[in-house]
Write a protein that holds these residues in place. Structure first.
Motif, PDB file in Angstrom:
ATOM      1  N   MET A   1      14.791  14.671  29.240  1.00  0.00           N
ATOM      2  CA  MET A   1      16.069  15.291  29.499  1.00  0.00           C
ATOM      3  C   MET A   1      16.994  14.514  28.242  1.00  0.00           C
ATOM      4  O   MET A   1      17.106  13.430  28.417  1.00  0.00           O
ATOM      5  CB  MET A   1      16.438  14.855  30.931  1.00  0.00           C
ATOM      6  N   GLU A   2      17.991  15.275  27.625  1.00  0.00           N
ATOM      7  CA  GLU A   2      18.713  15.121  26.678  1.00  0.00           C
ATOM      8  C   GLU A   2      20.337  14.785  27.130  1.00  0.00           C
ATOM      9  O   GLU A   2      20.785  15.268  28.095  1.00  0.00           O
ATOM     10  CB  GLU A   2      18.450  16.745  26.008  1.00  0.00           C
ATOM     11  N   GLU A   3      20.830  13.801  26.655  1.00  0.00           N
ATOM     12  CA  GLU A   3      22.486  13.562  27.170  1.00  0.00           C
ATOM     13  C   GLU A   3      23.151  13.584  25.872  1.00  0.00           C
ATOM     14  O   GLU A   3      22.791  13.110  24.733  1.00  0.00           O
ATOM     15  CB  GLU A   3      22.104  12.245  28.135  1.00  0.00           C
ATOM     16  N   LEU A   4      24.418  14.854  26.021  1.00  0.00           N
ATOM     17  CA  LEU A   4      24.894  14.251  24.418  1.00  0.00           C
ATOM     18  C   LEU A   4      26.229  14.408  24.848  1.00  0.00           C
ATOM     19  O   LEU A   4      26.362  14.398  25.673  1.00  0.00           O
ATOM     20  CB  LEU A   4      24.904  16.022  23.638  1.00  0.00           C
ATOM     21  N   GLU A   5      27.279  13.926  24.055  1.00  0.00           N
ATOM     22  CA  GLU A   5      28.205  13.590  24.056  1.00  0.00           C
ATOM     23  C   GLU A   5      29.150  13.854  23.377  1.00  0.00           C
ATOM     24  O   GLU A   5      29.585  14.543  22.213  1.00  0.00           O
ATOM     25  CB  GLU A   5      28.720  11.664  23.738  1.00  0.00           C
ATOM     26  N   THR A 122      30.354  14.163  33.238  1.00  0.00           N
ATOM     27  CA  THR A 122      29.055  14.666  33.322  1.00  0.00           C
ATOM     28  C   THR A 122      28.740  15.888  33.597  1.00  0.00           C
ATOM     29  O   THR A 122      29.009  16.040  35.255  1.00  0.00           O
ATOM     30  CB  THR A 122      27.800  13.941  33.898  1.00  0.00           C
ATOM     31  N   LYS A 124      25.658  19.050  33.956  1.00  0.00           N
ATOM     32  CA  LYS A 124      24.097  19.410  33.783  1.00  0.00           C
ATOM     33  C   LYS A 124      24.183  20.790  33.621  1.00  0.00           C
ATOM     34  O   LYS A 124      25.036  21.237  34.852  1.00  0.00           O
ATOM     35  CB  LYS A 124      23.147  18.706  35.161  1.00  0.00           C
ATOM     36  N   THR A 127      19.164  24.803  31.264  1.00  0.00           N
ATOM     37  CA  THR A 127      18.528  25.677  30.219  1.00  0.00           C
ATOM     38  C   THR A 127      17.231  25.869  30.641  1.00  0.00           C
ATOM     39  O   THR A 127      16.701  25.891  31.533  1.00  0.00           O
ATOM     40  CB  THR A 127      19.354  25.077  28.804  1.00  0.00           C
ATOM     41  N   GLU A 129      14.765  25.378  28.558  1.00  0.00           N
ATOM     42  CA  GLU A 129      14.494  24.532  27.945  1.00  0.00           C
ATOM     43  C   GLU A 129      14.268  22.918  28.721  1.00  0.00           C
ATOM     44  O   GLU A 129      14.381  22.088  28.100  1.00  0.00           O
ATOM     45  CB  GLU A 129      14.586  24.511  27.093  1.00  0.00           C
ATOM     46  N   GLU A 131      17.050  20.629  31.767  1.00  0.00           N
ATOM     47  CA  GLU A 131      18.365  20.139  31.306  1.00  0.00           C
ATOM     48  C   GLU A 131      18.673  19.170  30.695  1.00  0.00           C
ATOM     49  O   GLU A 131      17.968  18.296  30.246  1.00  0.00           O
ATOM     50  CB  GLU A 131      17.969  18.975  33.079  1.00  0.00           C
ATOM     51  N   VAL A 132      20.068  19.438  30.443  1.00  0.00           N
ATOM     52  CA  VAL A 132      20.578  18.847  29.334  1.00  0.00           C
ATOM     53  C   VAL A 132      22.069  18.268  30.152  1.00  0.00           C
ATOM     54  O   VAL A 132      22.317  18.744  30.879  1.00  0.00           O
ATOM     55  CB  VAL A 132      21.400  19.722  28.710  1.00  0.00           C
ATOM     56  N   ARG A 133      22.054  17.278  29.397  1.00  0.00           N
ATOM     57  CA  ARG A 133      23.567  16.220  30.712  1.00  0.00           C
ATOM     58  C   ARG A 133      24.702  16.129  29.015  1.00  0.00           C
ATOM     59  O   ARG A 133      23.700  15.428  27.946  1.00  0.00           O
ATOM     60  CB  ARG A 133      23.438  15.210  30.785  1.00  0.00           C
TER      61      ARG A 133
END
Ligand code: NAD
Length: 470
Positions: A1-5, A122, A124, A127, A129, A131-133
Motif C-alpha cells: 500500500m502506497e503512502e504519499l504526502e 489521512t 484512504k 483505486t 490498483e 489502496e493509496v493513503r
C-alpha cells in the motif's frame, strides 16, 4: 500500500475541487486531488454542460420552426437523436479533457477512487490498483451533491428517472410528467417541449422557480403555458404506478388528479453527497448531510475545509468554484470570506432567466426600504430585431441612495447580461452609475441602462412610467 504526502489533499474534482486544486498549485502548494468518477463532477459530466448542449440544439429547432417569418426558407425535419447525443458527448469530452490537461500542467496528481478519512490527517483511496493513503497538512472536501429522491411510492419504477439519467436522452417520450418546477424542472420542460414531448409539470408550492424573482417567474409561467406546457402548482404527488406501458402519476391539488405518461422525471432538489467520507468518525460536524463550515469555509476541524454543494447554500457550479478558491487560499494562510450578496443565478429556459442579489420578495421579507424599476424588452430594438421581445429587466434598489441590491432579467442571453449587474451589486454601485454608463446600440444591454434610468430619473427614455414605489 502506497503512502504519499501533500500540503493539501482535495476530495472531489467538480467545479469546487478542481478549481481549488489549480488555485492552490498557483500559490505554490503540493496538491493532490481524488475523484471517484471523471473530473468535472456533475457540472461537466451530467448537469450544466450536457444539458446546455441539448438546450442549444432544442433552441435552434425552435428558431428553425419560426424562421419562415424572417424570410428564411427552411423546413424542420425533426431530430437525429444519435447526432444530438454525439454533439452533447463531444462537448462534455472537450471540457473534461481540458480540465485534465490543466491539472496535469500544474503537476497535480489525480487519484481515481472513492476517498474516506482514516483519521484527521489521512485519506484512504480505493483505486483500481489498490489502496493509496494520502497524508496532508490540509484537506478540502468538495464532494458535491446528488439528486434527491422523494419518498413517493413508485419513485423507483423503471421509467421514473432523475435529472442525471434524463440527460442521457435514451429517447424522446411522447408524454412526460416532471415532478418539481424548480430550476431543473423548468429547464427540462423547455428542453423536452422543444423536442416534441407533451410536458406536464407538477409543483408542490403555489409558485414555480422558487429562487427567482416572483414577478419574472409569473411572466415565465404565462409564456411556457402559451407554448403548450401544462403546469399545475400547489399539487402533491402521492404515488406513481405502472399501468400497461404507461406510468400513472396520482396526487392531490385543487382536486385529485391522475395523469398517464411515458416517462416521469423527479426534479425535487438535490442532497449533499458526503455519506462515505467517515466525516463524523473523525469529528467533522455534519448537519442533514451538509458539512458545517464557518465564514472561512473551515469545518469543525481547523485544517479541514469544505466548499461547493456539500456545504449547502445555492447549489450552483460558479458558487462552488468561488468557494473552492477561497477555501484553499485560507488553508494556505490567506484570509478571505465569500461575499454571497452578488452570486448570480441563471436558468437556461427559453427565454433565459438570470438574476443577482435580492429578489423583491427577499427585500420585503428583510424589511429593506427598497424601490423597483423595470424596463420591458418590448421597448428594446435589438429584442425586436431578434423577434424575442417577451422579456423584462427589474432592478431592486435602496430608496434614497439608489444602491442596486438586486437585478433580475428574463430575455435572450439573460445569463450573459447578468455579469454586469453582478459587478454592480458587488461594488455597491447605484442606479445612477448604470444609467450614465453608455451601452451600445442596438443591444439587449441597453435595457439594463434603461431600467436604471427609470430608477434614477423616474422615467426610462424609451418607455413611460414603469417605476413603482413599493
Ligand atoms: P429546486 O430546489 O430548484 O426545485 C425543486 C422543486 O421541487 C421545488 O420547487 C419544490 O417545491 C418542488 N418539490 C419538492 N418536492 C416535491 C414533490 N413531492 N412534488 C412536487 N414538487 C416538489 O431543485 P432542482 O430543480 O431539482 O435543482 C437542484 C439544484 O440544482 C438546485 O439547487 C438548483 O439551483 C441546482 N441547479 C442549478 C442550475 C442552474 O443554475 N441553471 C441548473 C440545474 C440545477
Amino acid at each position: 500500500m502506497e503512502e504519499l504526502e501533500f500540503d493539501l489533499a482535495i476530495v472531489g474534482a467538480g467545479p469546487a475541487g478542481y478549481v481549488a486544486a489549480i488555485r492552490a498549485a498557483q500559490l505554490g502548494a503540493k496538491v493532490a486531488i481524488v475523484e471517484k468518477d471523471r473530473v468535472g463532477g456533475t457540472c461537466l459530466n451530467r448537469g450544466c454542460i450536457p444539458s446546455k448542449a441539448l438546450l442549444h440544439a432544442a433552441e435552434m429547432a425552435e428558431e428553425v420552426r419560426r424562421a419562415h417569418a424572417w424570410g428564411v426558407k427552411v423546413n424542420f425535419e425533426g431530430f437525429d437523436l444519435q447526432a444530438l447525443r454525439d454533439f452533447r458527448d463531444r462537448t462534455v469530452e472537450r471540457m473534461v479533457k481540458g480540465v485534465e490537461t490543466l491539472l496535469k500542467s500544474y503537476r497535480i496528481p489525480s487519484f481515481q477512487g472513492e476517498a474516506s478519512f482514516l483519521d484527521p490527517l489521512t485519506l484512504k483511496v480505493a483505486t483500481g490498483e489498490g489502496e493509496v493513503r494520502l497524508k496532508a497538512r490540509n484537506f478540502l472536501i468538495a464532494t458535491g451533491s446528488e439528486p434527491a429522491i422523494p419518498p413517493i411510492p413508485g419513485a423507483n419504477l423503471p421509467g421514473v428517472v432523475d435529472s442525471d439519467e434524463i440527460t442521457r436522452l435514451e429517447s424522446i417520450p411522447d408524454s412526460l410528467v416532471i415532478v418539481g418546477a424548480g430550476v431543473i424542472g423548468m429547464e427540462l420542460a423547455t428542453l423536452y417541449s422543444s423536442l416534441g414531448s407533451k410536458v406536464t409539470v407538477l409543483e408542490l408550492l403555489p409558485r414555480i422557480l422558487p429562487p427567482a424573482d416572483g414577478a419574472i417567474a409569473s411572466r415565465f409561467l404565462a409564456l411556457i403555458k402559451k407554448r403548450g406546457v401544462e403546469v399545475i402548482t400547489s399539487f402533491r404527488v402521492e404515488a406513481i404506478e405502472q399501468e400497461g406501458d404507461k406510468l400513472k402519476v396520482m396526487g392531490n391539488g385543487e382536486k385529485p388528479l391522475q395523469l398517464l405518461a411515458d416517462k416521469v422525471i423527479l426534479a425535487v432538489g438535490r442532497r449533499p453527497y458526503t455519506r462515505n467520507l467517515n466525516l463524523e468518525g473523525i469529528g467533522v460536524k455534519v448537519e442533514k448531510g451538509f458539512v458545517k463550515v464557518d465564514s472561512f469555509l473551515q469545518t469543525s476541524i481547523p485544517h479541514i475545509y469544505a466548499a461547493g454543494d456539500c456545504v449547502g447554500g445555492a447549489l450552483m457550479a460558479h458558487k462552488a468554484s468561488y468557494e473552492g478558491e477561497i477555501a484553499v487560499e485560507n488553508a494556505l494562510g490567506h484570509k478571505r470570506t465569500p461575499d454571497y450578496r452578488a452570486i448570480p443565478y441563471c436558468i437556461y429556459t427559453s427565454p433565459e432567466i438570470a438574476g443577482v442579489g435580492l429578489t423583491e420578495e427577499a427585500a420585503k421579507e428583510e424589511g429593506i426600504d427598497y424601490e423597483v424599476a423595470s424596463f420591458p424588452l418590448t421597448a428594446n430594438a435589438r429584442a425586436w430585431a431578434m423577434d424575442s421581445a417577451e422579456g423584462i429587466v427589474r432592478l431592486i434598489y435602496l430608496r434614497g441612495s439608489g444602491e442596486l441590491i438586486g437585478a433580475h432579467i428574463m430575455g435572450p442571453w439573460a445569463g450573459e447580461l447578468i455579469g454586469e449587474l453582478a459587478l454592480a451589486v458587488r461594488l455597491h454601485l447605484k442606479a445612477q452609475d448604470l444609467a450614465w454608463t453608455v451601452h451600445p446600440h442596438p443591444s439587449l444591454s441597453e435595457a439594463l441602462m434603461e431600467a436604471a434610468k427609470a430608477a434614477f430619473y423616474g422615467e426610462a427614455i424609451h418607455y413611460r412610467t414603469m417605476r413603482r414605489k413599493s
